[in-house]
Each structure stands twice: as structure tokens, then as C-alpha cells.
Design a protein around this motif. Structure first.
Motif, PDB file in Angstrom:
ATOM      1  N   SER A  17      31.274  60.976 -54.814  1.00  0.00           N
ATOM      2  CA  SER A  17      31.644  62.286 -54.150  1.00  0.00           C
ATOM      3  C   SER A  17      31.280  63.536 -55.172  1.00  0.00           C
ATOM      4  CB  SER A  17      33.208  62.357 -53.804  1.00  0.00           C
ATOM      5  OG  SER A  17      33.859  62.237 -55.208  1.00  0.00           O
ATOM      6  N   LEU A  18      31.263  63.329 -56.340  1.00  0.00           N
ATOM      7  CA  LEU A  18      30.831  64.432 -57.388  1.00  0.00           C
ATOM      8  C   LEU A  18      29.648  64.772 -57.270  1.00  0.00           C
ATOM      9  CD1 LEU A  18      33.088  63.372 -60.349  1.00  0.00           C
ATOM     10  CD2 LEU A  18      33.384  65.198 -59.038  1.00  0.00           C
ATOM     11  N   THR A  19      28.614  63.657 -57.151  1.00  0.00           N
ATOM     12  CA  THR A  19      27.276  64.050 -56.958  1.00  0.00           C
ATOM     13  C   THR A  19      27.092  64.692 -55.405  1.00  0.00           C
ATOM     14  OG1 THR A  19      26.690  61.570 -56.041  1.00  0.00           O
ATOM     15  CG2 THR A  19      26.230  62.330 -58.287  1.00  0.00           C
ATOM     16  N   ASN A  20      27.602  64.168 -54.479  1.00  0.00           N
ATOM     17  CA  ASN A  20      27.643  64.987 -53.183  1.00  0.00           C
ATOM     18  C   ASN A  20      28.058  66.539 -53.335  1.00  0.00           C
ATOM     19  OD1 ASN A  20      27.182  64.889 -50.444  1.00  0.00           O
ATOM     20  ND2 ASN A  20      29.034  64.530 -50.070  1.00  0.00           N
ATOM     21  N   TYR A  21      28.863  66.855 -54.372  1.00  0.00           N
ATOM     22  CA  TYR A  21      29.280  68.210 -54.488  1.00  0.00           C
ATOM     23  C   TYR A  21      28.290  69.023 -55.119  1.00  0.00           C
ATOM     24  CZ  TYR A  21      31.652  72.660 -55.969  1.00  0.00           C
ATOM     25  OH  TYR A  21      31.964  73.788 -56.193  1.00  0.00           O
ATOM     26  N   THR A  80      40.036  52.933 -62.186  1.00  0.00           N
ATOM     27  CA  THR A  80      40.611  54.338 -61.855  1.00  0.00           C
ATOM     28  C   THR A  80      41.055  54.752 -62.989  1.00  0.00           C
ATOM     29  OG1 THR A  80      40.940  53.486 -59.632  1.00  0.00           O
ATOM     30  CG2 THR A  80      42.306  55.418 -60.326  1.00  0.00           C
ATOM     31  N   ILE A  81      40.620  55.784 -63.534  1.00  0.00           N
ATOM     32  CA  ILE A  81      41.482  56.595 -64.834  1.00  0.00           C
ATOM     33  C   ILE A  81      41.681  57.741 -64.455  1.00  0.00           C
ATOM     34  CG2 ILE A  81      39.835  55.032 -66.096  1.00  0.00           C
ATOM     35  CD1 ILE A  81      38.165  57.895 -66.547  1.00  0.00           C
ATOM     36  N   SER A  82      42.696  58.158 -65.344  1.00  0.00           N
ATOM     37  CA  SER A  82      43.375  59.391 -64.899  1.00  0.00           C
ATOM     38  C   SER A  82      42.442  60.089 -66.444  1.00  0.00           C
ATOM     39  CB  SER A  82      44.865  59.521 -65.475  1.00  0.00           C
ATOM     40  OG  SER A  82      45.516  58.990 -64.595  1.00  0.00           O
ATOM     41  N   ILE A  83      42.342  61.520 -66.310  1.00  0.00           N
ATOM     42  CA  ILE A  83      41.774  62.441 -67.259  1.00  0.00           C
ATOM     43  C   ILE A  83      42.408  63.641 -67.577  1.00  0.00           C
ATOM     44  CG2 ILE A  83      39.314  61.479 -67.035  1.00  0.00           C
ATOM     45  CD1 ILE A  83      38.524  63.896 -65.450  1.00  0.00           C
ATOM     46  N   ASN A  84      42.509  63.915 -68.637  1.00  0.00           N
ATOM     47  CA  ASN A  84      43.370  65.204 -69.064  1.00  0.00           C
ATOM     48  C   ASN A  84      42.219  66.504 -68.943  1.00  0.00           C
ATOM     49  OD1 ASN A  84      45.294  66.840 -70.048  1.00  0.00           O
ATOM     50  ND2 ASN A  84      44.555  66.720 -71.977  1.00  0.00           N
ATOM     51  N   ILE A  85      42.707  67.497 -68.057  1.00  0.00           N
ATOM     52  CA  ILE A  85      42.045  68.760 -68.157  1.00  0.00           C
ATOM     53  C   ILE A  85      42.992  69.839 -68.264  1.00  0.00           C
ATOM     54  CG2 ILE A  85      40.538  70.089 -66.668  1.00  0.00           C
ATOM     55  CD1 ILE A  85      39.420  67.732 -65.115  1.00  0.00           C
ATOM     56  N   PRO A  86      43.187  70.486 -69.510  1.00  0.00           N
ATOM     57  CA  PRO A  86      44.122  71.316 -69.483  1.00  0.00           C
ATOM     58  C   PRO A  86      44.275  72.533 -68.695  1.00  0.00           C
ATOM     59  CG  PRO A  86      43.188  70.624 -71.764  1.00  0.00           C
ATOM     60  CD  PRO A  86      42.316  70.145 -70.594  1.00  0.00           C
ATOM     61  N   GLU A  87      42.904  72.804 -68.084  1.00  0.00           N
ATOM     62  CA  GLU A  87      42.942  73.980 -67.415  1.00  0.00           C
ATOM     63  C   GLU A  87      43.900  73.815 -66.016  1.00  0.00           C
ATOM     64  OE1 GLU A  87      39.472  74.326 -70.101  1.00  0.00           O
ATOM     65  OE2 GLU A  87      40.403  72.738 -68.934  1.00  0.00           O
ATOM     66  N   LEU A  88      43.895  72.503 -65.561  1.00  0.00           N
ATOM     67  CA  LEU A  88      44.502  72.202 -64.411  1.00  0.00           C
ATOM     68  C   LEU A  88      45.911  71.548 -64.569  1.00  0.00           C
ATOM     69  CD1 LEU A  88      41.426  70.329 -62.694  1.00  0.00           C
ATOM     70  CD2 LEU A  88      41.979  72.719 -62.515  1.00  0.00           C
ATOM     71  N   LYS A 122      34.018  67.707 -66.577  1.00  0.00           N
ATOM     72  CA  LYS A 122      35.466  68.399 -66.384  1.00  0.00           C
ATOM     73  C   LYS A 122      35.008  69.527 -65.948  1.00  0.00           C
ATOM     74  CE  LYS A 122      37.950  66.190 -70.050  1.00  0.00           C
ATOM     75  NZ  LYS A 122      38.743  65.893 -71.434  1.00  0.00           N
ATOM     76  N   ASN A 123      33.951  70.585 -66.351  1.00  0.00           N
ATOM     77  CA  ASN A 123      33.576  71.838 -65.848  1.00  0.00           C
ATOM     78  C   ASN A 123      33.374  71.587 -64.290  1.00  0.00           C
ATOM     79  OD1 ASN A 123      33.903  73.040 -68.071  1.00  0.00           O
ATOM     80  ND2 ASN A 123      31.559  72.899 -68.657  1.00  0.00           N
ATOM     81  N   LEU A 124      32.939  70.361 -63.903  1.00  0.00           N
ATOM     82  CA  LEU A 124      32.527  70.461 -62.455  1.00  0.00           C
ATOM     83  C   LEU A 124      33.848  70.145 -61.675  1.00  0.00           C
ATOM     84  CD1 LEU A 124      30.229  69.908 -60.210  1.00  0.00           C
ATOM     85  CD2 LEU A 124      30.629  67.379 -60.685  1.00  0.00           C
ATOM     86  N   ILE A 125      34.761  69.737 -62.034  1.00  0.00           N
ATOM     87  CA  ILE A 125      36.092  69.254 -61.442  1.00  0.00           C
ATOM     88  C   ILE A 125      36.732  70.572 -61.491  1.00  0.00           C
ATOM     89  CG2 ILE A 125      38.137  68.128 -61.568  1.00  0.00           C
ATOM     90  CD1 ILE A 125      36.559  65.546 -62.611  1.00  0.00           C
ATOM     91  N   ILE A 126      36.787  71.225 -62.648  1.00  0.00           N
ATOM     92  CA  ILE A 126      37.482  72.490 -62.714  1.00  0.00           C
ATOM     93  C   ILE A 126      36.971  73.359 -61.480  1.00  0.00           C
ATOM     94  CG2 ILE A 126      37.498  74.714 -64.013  1.00  0.00           C
ATOM     95  CD1 ILE A 126      37.812  73.034 -66.532  1.00  0.00           C
ATOM     96  N   ASN A 161      39.202  80.176 -56.878  1.00  0.00           N
ATOM     97  CA  ASN A 161      38.394  81.553 -56.553  1.00  0.00           C
ATOM     98  C   ASN A 161      37.141  81.144 -56.422  1.00  0.00           C
ATOM     99  OD1 ASN A 161      40.757  83.351 -57.231  1.00  0.00           O
ATOM    100  ND2 ASN A 161      40.504  82.575 -59.526  1.00  0.00           N
ATOM    101  N   ILE A 162      36.808  79.974 -56.570  1.00  0.00           N
ATOM    102  CA  ILE A 162      35.176  79.619 -56.291  1.00  0.00           C
ATOM    103  C   ILE A 162      35.297  78.859 -54.842  1.00  0.00           C
ATOM    104  CG2 ILE A 162      33.193  78.255 -57.034  1.00  0.00           C
ATOM    105  CD1 ILE A 162      34.214  78.493 -59.677  1.00  0.00           C
ATOM    106  N   ASP A 163      34.779  79.454 -53.835  1.00  0.00           N
ATOM    107  CA  ASP A 163      34.528  78.838 -52.596  1.00  0.00           C
ATOM    108  C   ASP A 163      33.508  77.880 -52.288  1.00  0.00           C
ATOM    109  OD1 ASP A 163      36.429  80.953 -51.761  1.00  0.00           O
ATOM    110  OD2 ASP A 163      34.708  82.237 -51.335  1.00  0.00           O
ATOM    111  N   PHE A 164      33.872  76.914 -51.597  1.00  0.00           N
ATOM    112  CA  PHE A 164      32.756  76.119 -51.020  1.00  0.00           C
ATOM    113  C   PHE A 164      31.646  76.815 -50.390  1.00  0.00           C
ATOM    114  CE2 PHE A 164      36.475  73.045 -50.851  1.00  0.00           C
ATOM    115  CZ  PHE A 164      36.212  72.367 -51.751  1.00  0.00           C
ATOM    116  N   THR A 165      30.575  76.813 -50.967  1.00  0.00           N
ATOM    117  CA  THR A 165      29.401  77.537 -50.515  1.00  0.00           C
ATOM    118  C   THR A 165      28.101  76.888 -50.398  1.00  0.00           C
ATOM    119  OG1 THR A 165      30.116  79.797 -51.509  1.00  0.00           O
ATOM    120  CG2 THR A 165      27.823  79.582 -50.970  1.00  0.00           C
TER     121      THR A 165
END
Length: 919
Positions: free
Chosen positions: A648-652, A774-782, A901-905, A911-915
Motif C-alpha cells: 500500500s505504501l509503494t502504491n502511494y 504487525t509492528i507499531s512505530i513511533n512517529i512523534p509528529e503524529l 516515517k516521512n512517507l507516512i507523515i 495539509n497535503i492533498d491526495f494528488t
């Protein structure tokens, strides 16, 4: 404007003729309707209406024969053909109908023009003998049969016509010939009956003989409608026939020629428009009518004349909604009605006997607009159920029993549609008639809203009743293919007549329906070479020179007929709009008609000529953008909590809009039937087979014996998984058999690679197969939890090094799992999606402490097995001489985690639309 009909009636009244006692004979029934309408304008007192008939009705009355349709004539002719032909030489009815149609046309022409039958048929036979084989000493059987056919033409004609005369029926030519034979007794029995012939142009010899004889005996008057401009110009084909009549008829040597008018030279507004395509003409006709209506407020004296009658439906769809009064003289072709496509599909399905049906044919029939509703029984949509079952079970071919098994309570409908016609004409006709009744019963429930469909069903019921009658009376239809041919012949001649205001408002008609009628405003479409006039055609056994010698019409005379009709429309009109197609279509070359060129060369009228093109708006391509609303943001958060997969991430990365459709809107591709095994199905089969092989080997070191034992199970396991994935699809033949063998070869080659590695001294231990993570990752920005989930195809240990392996049945090259700049990983899908995927697996397993770094990760490509295990590599620079690091260390994982993490953010950033990305 004074019409021709009005002028004729006025002249008759001025000559003190008793209109009530006259018999008016006109070229068409439609002209008779307009004549009745004009009578009250001329006759001021109450009178009995005169007899008004068409020339065909008049000739039928003279001949005492009844005209029968062309299809029935074919059956009657086949009776004669059977009697005159030896059984071993008989053509089937289907083959016979192909040449008999042409021969019937020739019989018709010969009789209408009173050609001595025996002499012309003997002449044709002699020509064939002389042209080809008269000098050959030894003639082959083919030559003998060919010449025998020509020798029999007169015998066919004689037997056939005598048979028809005995039954008091006939084709048009025979009726005309008999009418001439009966003319003398008719004159003797009606010595005071007065006839008025008006509006005629091209007359066959029979018509000429009848009219001249009536004129000679003082029992008729004839009114021509020809303009001085055409008559005086000896090269103008509009007056070709009228000139001949005027010069050759004895009657006009002593009697006036009524009438030569001078209407054509009066001032007219003539516009000629070249328009691309037929639909463009239809749309422009709508635009013209809208303008005319706004200017005149009435279309009472306006006619749209269609040179190509196939334009009827597009023109009807283009007529402005403000036009209320409308009359259409042409019938709507029955073959254009939606119901015809259903029976065409049924004939195609049953033409060749088979115990099973192709799924596309089945879906086409059960999805038909007249069939789908009758599959709706007790609140269950059995049509949808059938389609879903066919798709989900991959049913490429299925029989009637399987269909009935799926649509249990609609089995009677399945029987009507899919019971084998088994080459039985009675079964075919019975099933079609019962099907029509079933459709009618459904439509009757909501009768008020289904009046037009009910009319369709009624007309098709009539058609199949006629087919049943012909089959029971003549017994010439021996197979479904012949039945289909007869059905199409009947269908092509049948029309659905419109109800309209015959004398009010706008008139839409074909060229022949315009005979004798006059209009102030005329719009003529399709004035192209090959349409108006139709050009050369020779659908006849009679050669061109023989036709000329016997004064039979050729293409020149047929062109002259249309020349007359075209110019007649212009004679009294004030406003004329001529449209032609500028583009080359299937049957035309986009060349304007010679009629238009002739108008230009005459120099009588000023002609406004324009080439029109439709206004096509320029639509700038724009990328699809989906704003991240609060509701959408909630869905993204939920998706993050459920877990992002590497795919799904590579699909994005590939296209954010696809990610939105598939992961947010949950739009999946429709699972259609796989006629040929799809690539993803092949991949699944190979993956599942290897999973079955290696799952029992967890924690074990591989040996040659173990792998060889697995090789013996390839056939069984691959077959099992194909059946599981491909459902009821057939893998026993064709391309599917090849793909099945490829799947076995892929697995076998992979196992051979394992054996080669083991023999080379490599110690391989299986750690995990199809391992879910299945793992949880820590992203402080979210401010919400984020998970990553995925399934690793294989984790093993090779010579002490842990390897994370992803299988690909497609082709993968080494450069597709190598990276120079980390930033490229999330921007270039094509180059780095494989690297992203294997790094994600390594990252997940490292976080879950299932592996200890350093490790190797990469791809095994079944289309590139010779390259072995394609390891991920970090390169210090681009190019072949760059230093490669194939071990995934903590440093590599840390660098990758930043990109991940940058990709998930970015995905979660409101503020970043699906384009959409440009492809």
C-alpha cells in the motif's frame, strides 16, 4: 406558395370536371392524403370524395392479383425450383435464397418493362455459352452445371409465374404485366370512368402502356410536374423521362402537355453546408429547425428530407423540444429496436449446436434490458446471481443444468433462453414465442409506463407468427442458420410506424415520400455522391449492354429518378438547406453530390456555401486532487491504526490517487472471468505451492534428498492450488495448459536452484515461511498510533547470514534492488519499489526482534532464476564500478526508517492533498 396538387384540382374544377366521379392515381399513398387535404380549399360545396389510389393499388385492381411480400415469394419460388431440379443437384434454401433474390429482381424488371421473356432468357444463355465455353470440346461438370443454370432460367420463370397466377398472387412485375393483359376488358367494362394521373416521372413500359391506352380512349388526364429550365436543357437529367414521354407519346402530338412550369427560376435562398460526419448533420438539422421556428413561429410548410434514411434516429434525437407537431413518414426500422439485439444474440448462441455456452454470450443475454427484469423473482435478482457466480467461479463455459442450479426459481426462463434448439425449427420458434409472452406478462404489470416496449413486443410477436406460418406452410427451413436468414430478411423489411400529425407541423421523410409534395422550406441531408445519387450498382444477372438493348433501366436511369426528386423539391421552395458529409465514412468518400456542382454551374441561383465544424471545447487535462477533509482524516487515522502494508505504501509512491481509491474508498477491481490464467493467479499458485513445501521444514537444514522428495509432489500441489485459485476454469487445454506447465516449471527450476546451492556447499536453514508481522512505530509528529503489517515470503539462514526473501514471478533485475540516494526511495516507484518493499520487511522483523542485524534482503525472480538471490545493495555512487554494501546494518535501517516515517507523515498530513501523478 401554390402547390402542384392545388393547381391540378383548380384546373379540373375550371374545366367543369365532376371531382366526385374522378379516380385520382398518384405515385404514393402519402400524396393521396395531401390531395384529400387540398380538396376543401378548392371545392366550396359539400361533395362526395373522389376515389384516390396509388399506382400500385390501381395496377393490382387491373390485374386481379394480390401482391405478396418478397420473403413469401422466395418460398414459392423454391417450390418451383424443387420441382424442376434433380434431388442430387438441389441447393439448400439458404444457398438458393442468395441467388434467387437477384433473379426475382430480374423477373420483376423484365415483366414491368414487358420484355419478351423467352427471347431474353435464351439470349442470356447464349451469351454465357459464347463468352466462356462454346469452343471447349470437353466441358467439366462445373461448366455443364453453370450452363445448365442459364438454360433453365426461362423454365424457372415460366413454372414460377404460372404457379403464382394459379394462386392469384404475384410480384410487382407480374402484376404489372397482367394489368396490361387485362387493360382492354377493363376499358370495355368502365367506358365512362375518368382517371387523373398526376405527379409521375419515370414510368416503366407497363405504366406507359396503361396510361397511354386510357388517354387514347378518352378515359384519363395526366398532369406532369416539370420545370421549363429542366425540359429545355437536353442534358438535364431531371427531365430525362418527361422529355421522352413528351416526344414519344402519340397523345401529345395532338394534345397539350400539362404542365411545364416556371417555378424553379424564381428567387430562392439556397444554402449548402458541408458538415463532418452524419451525426454532425443531424445536430445541425436540429439547430436549423430551432432557428426557423424562432423566425417563423411555425414549421407548417417545412420538410426534412433524409437522403440517407439511417439518419432518422439521430435527427429525431436532435429535434428541439419546442417542436410539438411532427409527422414522420418513414417507419422506425424494426432491426434498430433493442429487442432485435436479444434475438440476434439467441440466434448466434444456438446456430451451432453445443452442450455448453460461452460465458460472455450468457452474460450478454441475461443482462439484456428485456431479459433482466423477468429474472427478478420473489425479490431475488437471479440475473445478478448468475453473473456473480460466473465471475467468482471462473466459469468460462457452462451448460443449462448449471445455470438452472444457480437460478433455481428462474429455471423456466433459463429453459426458454438456453434449452438447446437442437436444430429443431419448431423448438426454436416455440421458445422465441414463449419468451415474447414472458416479456409481455412482465410489461403488462406496469402497462402505462411500458406502452412503447409493449409495442416492440407486439411487432416481434407478429414477426415470429409469420415465421411460424411460413415454416408450417412451406417446410423449406431445415436448420437454424436458414431460419436466422429468413428472420433477418423479414426483420429488414419491417418497420414500426410513428403516430403523428400527417398534415401539420414539421414533416420528416425520405426522398421517395416527397413525391408530388411541395414545401416552402426544405432541408435535405446526405447530399453526397454514393447517396444522392446512389451511383453504379449491378445487382442483376442481366448484363449492362443487354439492359440497354432491351430498354431496361440501368444505373443512369436510376440516378435520373433521384435527380428529378431532388430538383422537384427545389422547384416551389423558397428556402433550401442542403447538407453533405465532408468526411470519408465506410461507404462514402466525403465527396459532395454532383447535384450540388450542377446547381453551382447553372448560375440561376446565388448559393451560400459554407463548411461547418462543430464547436469542440478545449478541455485542459487536470490532475485529480482530493482534499483531506475532517472525515477523510478520520479514515486515514483508522487506516494507520489498522496498519500500512509495504504494497500500500509503494502504491502511494506510484500514485497517491490510487492509494486513496483502494485504501480509503475500498474500491477494488471487479473480479471478472479469467479466460486465460492471469499473472497474479499464476503468482499466487507458485507462492502457495512453495508455502506448502517449506512450511513443514521450519527450523530444518535443507538437504538434496528433502528437495528431491518435494520435486515428486510438484504436479499434485500445483494442480491443487490451480483448482483452488482458478475455481472451475479449465487448465487442460490451450494457453491455460501452457501456463499450468509454466507454474510447474517455475517450481521445479526453483527447487533445482536449491539443490545446486546445497551441492555447492551452502548450509540453508529455514527460519520462517509466509511470516505475518504487525509492528507499531513511533512517529512523534503524529498524535495517533501507526502500525505496519506485512507477510514475508521466506526467511532463511545461509551460511550463518539471515536472508529475507520475497518471491516475484515476474522479471526483476539486480539494478532494481540497488539504491544510491535515500531520497529516491519514496519518489521513484518504477526503480525503487522492490528495494522499499524488502527494506520494510527487514525493518519490521528487526523491530519485532525476530532477526538480529546484519541481514541480507532481496528478491528471487522466477523469470530470472539464473541470477539467483538478488540482494538489496546500498551503492556509494551511480554506475557499475560503485562500491556496494549488501548487508543491511543498523545504519541502513535507521536511514530507511527516516524515509519511511516521512512517507507516512505525508500520507497523514491534512495539509497535503491526495494528488494524482502524471503518468
Amino acid at each position: 406558395m401554390t402547390t402542384f396538387i392545388h393547381d391540378v384540382l383548380k384546373d379540373l374544377q375550371d374545366s367543369k370536371a365532376n371531382l366526385s366521379e374522378l379516380t385520382f392515381v398518384l405515385p404514393s399513398k402519402r400524396a393521396g392524403l395531401f390531395l384529400k387535404h387540398e380538396l376543401p380549399k378548392v371545392v366550396k360545396q359539400t361533395v362526395f370524395s373522389p376515389q384516390i389510389i396509388s399506382i400500385e393499388e390501381f395496377v393490382e385492381e387491373l390485374s386481379q392479383l394480390k401482391s405478396v411480400p418478397n420473403t413469401e415469394l422466395l418460398f414459392e419460388f423454391y417450390n418451383s425450383y424443387i420441382e424442376l431440379t434433380k434431388k442430387e443437384n438441389l441447393d439448400t434454401f439458404e444457398s438458393f435464397s442468395k441467388w434467387a433474390q437477384i433473379l426475382l429482381q430480374d423477373f420483376n424488371e423484365i415483366d414491368r418493362y414487358l420484355i419478351p421473356q423467352e427471347s431474353i432468357f435464351n439470349y442470356l444463355s447464349a451469351i454465357q455459352d459464347l463468352n466462356h465455353w462454346s469452343l471447349e470440346a470437353h466441358k467439366t461438370d462445373f461448366v455443364k452445371n453453370y450452363l445448365a443454370f442459364w438454360n433453365k432460367l426461362y423454365i424457372y420463370y415460366k413454372h414460377f409465374t404460372e404457379h403464382l397466377l394459379n394462386k392469384k398472387i404475384g410480384y410487382q412485375g407480374l402484376i404489372y404485366r397482367e394489368a396490361v393483359e387485362n387493360l382492354e376488358p377493363y376499358i370495355q367494362n368502365n367506358p365512362k370512368k375518368q382517371h387523373v394521373f398526376l405527379g409521375f416521372n419515370a414510368l416503366n413500359t407497363s405504366e406507359e402502356t396503361i396510361i397511354q391506352e386510357l388517354l387514347k380512349n378518352g378515359l384519363a388526364k395526366i398532369y406532369w410536374d416539370i420545370d421549363k429550365v429542366f425540359l429545355d436543357n437536353k442534358k438535364h437529367d431531371a427531365a430525362l423521362f418527361t422529355r421522352q414521354h413528351k416526344n414519344n407519346w402519340n397523345f401529345f402530338k395532338t394534345n397539350p402537355f400539362n404542365w411545364i412550369t416556371t417555378n424553379y427560376a424564381t428567387e430562392k435562398n439556397i444554402s449548402v453546408f458541408g458538415i463532418p460526419k452524419n451525426i454532425g448533420q443531424a445536430k445541425y438539422i436540429g439547430s436549423l429547425l430551432n432557428t426557423i421556428q424562432k423566425e417563423n413561429q411555425s414549421l407548417q410548410n417545412t420538410a426534412v428530407v433524409l437522403g440517407d434514411e439511417n439518419l432518422l434516429v439521430p435527427v429525431l434525437n436532435s429535434i428541439p423540444s419546442s417542436i410539438n407537431a411532427l409527422n414522420i413518414t418513414m417507419g422506425f426500422p424494426l432491426k434498430s429496436i433493442p429487442l432485435s439485439s436479444l434475438f440476434e444474440a439467441l440466434f448466434r448462441l444456438h446456430k451451432t449446436y453445443s452442450s455448453s455456452f460461452y460465458y460472455k454470450d450468457v452474460k450478454n443475454i441475461i443482462s439484456h434490458q428485456f431479459i433482466r427484469p423477468i429474472f427478478y423473482i420473489e425479490n431475488i435478482d437471479y440475473a445478478s446471481k448468475l453473473i456473480e457466480t460466473i465471475d467468482s467461479n471462473n466459469l468460462v463455459y457452462l451448460n443449462r443444468e448449471r445455470l438452472k442450479e444457480i437460478a433455481t426459481k428462474a429455471s423456466h426462463i433459463v429453459d426458454l433462453l438456453f434449452s438447446s434448439w437442437d436444430m429443431s425449427i419448431e423448438t426454436a420458434l416455440s421458445n422465441c414465442s414463449k419468451l415474447i409472452l414472458a416479456i409481455k406478462n412482465y410489461l403488462d404489470v406496469e402497462k402505462a409506463s411500458n406502452l412503447l416496449p409493449l409495442e416492440y413486443v407486439f411487432r416481434f410477436n407478429e414477426l415470429f407468427n409469420e415465421l411460424t406460418r411460413l415454416n408450417s406452410e412451406y417446410h423449406h427451413i431445415k436448420d437454424i442458420s436458414t431460419l436466422h436468414g429468413v428472420y433477418k430478411e423479414l426483420l429488414s423489411t419491417e418497420t414500426l410506424d410513428f403516430q403523428g400529425e400527417p398534415l401539420q407541423g414539421l414533416q420528416i421523410m425520405g426522398m421517395l415520400e416527397s413525391r408530388v409534395l411541395d414545401f416552402d422550406t426544405v432541408i435535405i441531408s446526405s447530399v453526397n455522391e454514393g447517396v444522392l445519387p446512389s451511383g453504379k450498382s449491378n445487382n442483376s444477372f442481366i448484363p449492362f449492354d443487354v439492359k440497354i438493348e432491351n430498354n431496361l433501366p440501368t444505373y443512369k436511369e436510376k440516378d435520373a429518378v433521384y435527380t428529378y426528386h431532388f430538383y422537384r423539391l427545389l422547384q416551389r421552395a423558397k428556402n433550401v438547406f442542403i447538407l453533405y458529409n465532408t468526411e470519408a465514412d465506410v461507404l462514402t468518400v466525403g465527396e459532395k453530390s454532383r447535384f450540388i456542382t450542377q446547381l453551382e454551374l447553372e448560375g440561376i441561383h446565388h448559393i451560400n456555401q459554407q463548411i461547418l465544424t462543430p464547436q469542440v471545447p478545449i478541455i485542459e487535462p487536470t490532475l485529480n486532487i482530493v482534499k483531506k477533509t475532517k472525515a477523510l482524516q478520520k479514515q486515514i487515522i483508522q487506516l494507520a491504526q489498522d496498519g500500512f502494508s509495504p504494497s500500500s505504501l509503494t502504491n502511494y509512491i506510484r500514485n497517491p490517487i490510487d492509494f486513496y481509491y483502494q485504501k480509503i474508498l475500498k474500491i477494488k477491481e471487479h473480479d471478472d472471468v479469467e479466460e486465460t490464467v492471469a499473472a497474479n493467479t499464476l503468482g499466487t499458485v507458485v507462492h502457495n505451492t512453495l508455502e506448502d513445501f517449506y512450511k513443514p521444514l521450519l527450523g530444518m537444514f535443507l538437504t538434496v534428498e528433502i528437495i528431491k522428495n518435494l520435486k515428486s509432489q510438484i504436479e499434485e500441489k500445483v494442480t491443487f492450488h490451480f483448482k483452488n485459485e482458478y475455481k472451475e476454469g479449465d487448465i487442460t487445454k490451450g494457453k491455460n495448459l501452457i501456463i499450468f506447465e509454466i507454474a510447474k516449471r517455475y517450481v521445479s527450476n526453483f527447487l533445482d536452484l536449491e539443490i545446486k546451492d546445497i551441492k555447492a556447499g551452502n548450509d540453508i536453514k529455514i527460519i520462517a515461511i509466509e511470516a505475518d508481522n504487525t509492528i507499531s512505530i513511533n512517529i512523534p509528529e503524529l498524535n495517533f498510533p501507526v502500525k505496519i503489517k506485512g507477510k514475508v515470503d521466506r526467511v532463511d539462514e545461509c551460511n550463518g547470514i539471515t536472508r529475507i526473501i520475497d518471491y516475484k514471478t515476474g522479471s526483476v533485475q539486480q539494478n532494481q534492488v540497488e539504491i544510491v540516494n535515500w531520497e529516491d526511495l519514496t519518489t521513484d516507484y518504477k526503480k525503487y519499489s522492490k528495494s522499499f518493499q524488502v527494506l520494510t520487511y527487514a525493518y519490521m522483523m528487526q523491530l519485532s526482534k525476530e532477526i538480529m542485524l546484519p541481514v541480507e534482503a532481496g528478491i528471487i525472480s522466477f523469470k530470472n532464476l539464473s541470477s539467483g538471490f538478488l540482494k538489496f545493495a546500498k551503492k556509494d555512487k551511480a554506475g557499475s564500478y560503485a562500491k556496494k554494501d549488501t548487508l543491511i546494518t543498523q545504519e541502513i535501517i535507521d536511514e530507511f526508517s527516516v524515509q519511511l516515517k516521512n512517507l507516512i507523515i505525508e500520507i497523514c498530513n491534512p495539509n497535503i492533498d491526495f494528488t494524482e501523478k502524471e503518468v
